[in-house]
Scaffold this motif. Structure first.
Motif, PDB file in Angstrom:
ATOM      1  N   LEU A  12       0.679  -1.327  -0.078  1.00 17.59           N
ATOM      2  CA  LEU A  12       0.039   0.090   0.125  1.00 17.59           C
ATOM      3  C   LEU A  12       0.883   1.333  -0.122  1.00 17.59           C
ATOM      4  N   ASN A  13       1.995   1.237   0.667  1.00 14.74           N
ATOM      5  CA  ASN A  13       2.821   2.468   0.781  1.00 14.74           C
ATOM      6  C   ASN A  13       3.298   2.776  -0.402  1.00 14.74           C
ATOM      7  N   ASP A  14       3.801   1.639  -1.334  1.00 14.22           N
ATOM      8  CA  ASP A  14       4.336   2.005  -2.848  1.00 14.22           C
ATOM      9  C   ASP A  14       3.191   2.374  -3.534  1.00 14.22           C
ATOM     10  N   ARG A  15       2.099   1.833  -3.453  1.00  7.98           N
ATOM     11  CA  ARG A  15       1.020   2.205  -4.233  1.00  7.98           C
ATOM     12  C   ARG A  15       0.699   3.837  -4.208  1.00  7.98           C
ATOM     13  N   ILE A  16       0.544   4.114  -2.864  1.00  7.01           N
ATOM     14  CA  ILE A  16      -0.013   5.429  -2.540  1.00  7.01           C
ATOM     15  C   ILE A  16       1.174   6.553  -2.965  1.00  7.01           C
ATOM     16  N   HIS A  17       2.617   6.053  -2.767  1.00  9.65           N
ATOM     17  CA  HIS A  17       3.769   6.898  -3.303  1.00  9.65           C
ATOM     18  C   HIS A  17       3.625   7.140  -4.628  1.00  9.65           C
ATOM     19  N   GLU A  18       3.095   6.130  -5.439  1.00 12.95           N
ATOM     20  CA  GLU A  18       3.183   5.853  -7.021  1.00 12.95           C
ATOM     21  C   GLU A  18       1.955   6.932  -7.321  1.00 12.95           C
ATOM     22  N   LEU A  19       0.730   6.980  -6.692  1.00 14.74           N
ATOM     23  CA  LEU A  19      -0.326   7.762  -7.011  1.00 14.74           C
ATOM     24  C   LEU A  19      -0.120   9.280  -6.777  1.00 14.74           C
ATOM     25  N   VAL A  20       0.943   9.607  -5.564  1.00 21.74           N
ATOM     26  CA  VAL A  20       1.026  10.860  -5.273  1.00 21.74           C
ATOM     27  C   VAL A  20       1.988  11.260  -6.482  1.00 21.74           C
ATOM     28  N   GLU A  21       2.951  10.679  -6.866  1.00 23.25           N
ATOM     29  CA  GLU A  21       3.853  11.086  -8.053  1.00 23.25           C
ATOM     30  C   GLU A  21       3.196  11.297  -9.256  1.00 23.25           C
ATOM     31  N   ARG A  22       2.102  10.373  -9.783  1.00 22.04           N
ATOM     32  CA  ARG A  22       1.358  10.614 -10.905  1.00 22.04           C
ATOM     33  C   ARG A  22       0.357  11.849 -10.904  1.00 22.04           C
ATOM     34  N   PHE A  23      -0.260  11.918  -9.836  1.00 18.15           N
ATOM     35  CA  PHE A  23      -1.482  12.750  -9.922  1.00 18.15           C
ATOM     36  C   PHE A  23      -1.047  14.102  -8.885  1.00 18.15           C
ATOM     37  N   GLY A  24      -0.138  13.913  -7.898  1.00 19.22           N
ATOM     38  CA  GLY A  24       0.149  15.072  -7.030  1.00 19.22           C
ATOM     39  C   GLY A  24      -0.579  14.808  -5.808  1.00 19.22           C
ATOM     40  N   PRO A  25       0.107  15.420  -4.883  1.00 20.46           N
ATOM     41  CA  PRO A  25      -0.540  15.175  -3.358  1.00 20.46           C
ATOM     42  C   PRO A  25      -2.161  15.780  -3.071  1.00 20.46           C
ATOM     43  N   TRP A  26      -2.187  16.852  -3.667  1.00 17.42           N
ATOM     44  CA  TRP A  26      -3.784  17.507  -3.349  1.00 17.42           C
ATOM     45  C   TRP A  26      -4.658  16.665  -4.229  1.00 17.42           C
ATOM     46  N   ARG A  27      -4.649  16.201  -5.301  1.00 16.72           N
ATOM     47  CA  ARG A  27      -5.567  15.396  -6.090  1.00 16.72           C
ATOM     48  C   ARG A  27      -5.606  14.069  -5.444  1.00 16.72           C
ATOM     49  N   THR A  28      -4.748  13.493  -4.929  1.00 15.39           N
ATOM     50  CA  THR A  28      -4.637  12.021  -4.392  1.00 15.39           C
ATOM     51  C   THR A  28      -5.439  12.449  -2.929  1.00 15.39           C
ATOM     52  N   ALA A  29      -5.111  13.313  -2.076  1.00 22.14           N
ATOM     53  CA  ALA A  29      -5.773  13.505  -0.994  1.00 22.14           C
ATOM     54  C   ALA A  29      -7.242  13.643  -0.975  1.00 22.14           C
ATOM     55  N   LEU A  30      -7.626  14.625  -2.203  1.00 18.71           N
ATOM     56  CA  LEU A  30      -9.011  14.578  -2.412  1.00 18.71           C
ATOM     57  C   LEU A  30      -9.865  13.544  -2.859  1.00 18.71           C
ATOM     58  N   ALA A  31      -9.335  12.940  -3.792  1.00 15.76           N
ATOM     59  CA  ALA A  31      -9.617  11.545  -3.982  1.00 15.76           C
ATOM     60  C   ALA A  31     -10.110  10.558  -2.702  1.00 15.76           C
ATOM     61  N   VAL A  32      -9.175  10.525  -1.984  1.00 14.67           N
ATOM     62  CA  VAL A  32      -9.222   9.697  -0.898  1.00 14.67           C
ATOM     63  C   VAL A  32     -10.419  10.260   0.122  1.00 14.67           C
ATOM     64  N   LEU A  33     -10.483  11.710   0.356  1.00  8.44           N
ATOM     65  CA  LEU A  33     -11.435  12.154   0.982  1.00  8.44           C
ATOM     66  C   LEU A  33     -12.959  11.931   0.344  1.00  8.44           C
ATOM     67  N   PHE A  34     -12.910  12.137  -0.833  1.00  7.16           N
ATOM     68  CA  PHE A  34     -14.226  11.830  -1.637  1.00  7.16           C
ATOM     69  C   PHE A  34     -14.622  10.492  -1.385  1.00  7.16           C
ATOM     70  N   ALA A  35     -13.787   9.517  -1.746  1.00 10.29           N
ATOM     71  CA  ALA A  35     -14.138   7.885  -1.477  1.00 10.29           C
ATOM     72  C   ALA A  35     -14.656   7.806  -0.119  1.00 10.29           C
ATOM     73  N   ALA A  36     -14.208   8.164   0.884  1.00 12.75           N
ATOM     74  CA  ALA A  36     -14.567   8.145   2.214  1.00 12.75           C
ATOM     75  C   ALA A  36     -15.863   8.779   2.480  1.00 12.75           C
ATOM     76  N   TRP A  37     -16.191   9.813   1.775  1.00 17.74           N
ATOM     77  CA  TRP A  37     -17.259  10.599   2.021  1.00 17.74           C
ATOM     78  C   TRP A  37     -18.465   9.698   1.394  1.00 17.74           C
ATOM     79  N   ARG A  38     -18.371   9.213   0.086  1.00 14.47           N
ATOM     80  CA  ARG A  38     -19.243   8.290  -0.604  1.00 14.47           C
ATOM     81  C   ARG A  38     -19.144   7.155   0.288  1.00 14.47           C
ATOM     82  N   GLN A  39     -18.159   6.421   0.705  1.00 13.70           N
ATOM     83  CA  GLN A  39     -18.661   5.304   1.720  1.00 13.70           C
ATOM     84  C   GLN A  39     -19.276   5.553   2.871  1.00 13.70           C
TER      85      GLN A  39
END
Length: 78
Positions: A12-39
């Motif tokens: 998971l740590n490597d996957r998160i690092h890969e997402l942050v490198e690819r999309f940036g920290p803000w977009r990754t954090a917003l995607a996680v928050l949105f997914a948690a809100w939807r859940q």
């Protein structure tokens, strides 16, 4: 076998690092928050329902919470 169809699970740590490198920290954090809100929105919460509604959907109701039935004009008979 296609590159994306790997049988080896990526930590998971490597996957998160890969997402942050690819999309940036803000977009990754917003995607996680949105997914948690939807859940949170998907989960069925019955704590706010009245005892009458709990009875209607077949859930147990505490007798302490139950209010006496209202008197209706249809109940008055001459």
């Amino acid at each position: 076998m296609h590159k994306d169809q790997s049988l080896v699970e990526i930590p998971l740590n490597d996957r998160i690092h890969e997402l942050v490198e690819r999309f940036g920290p803000w977009r990754t954090a917003l995607a996680v928050l949105f997914a948690a809100w939807r859940q949170r929105k998907i989960r069925n919460v019955v704590s706010g329902l009245s005892p009458r509604m709990l009875e209607d959907i077949g859930l147990p109701v505490d007798e302490v919470q139950r209010l006496p039935p209202r008197i209706s004009l249809w109940d008055i008979r001459l």
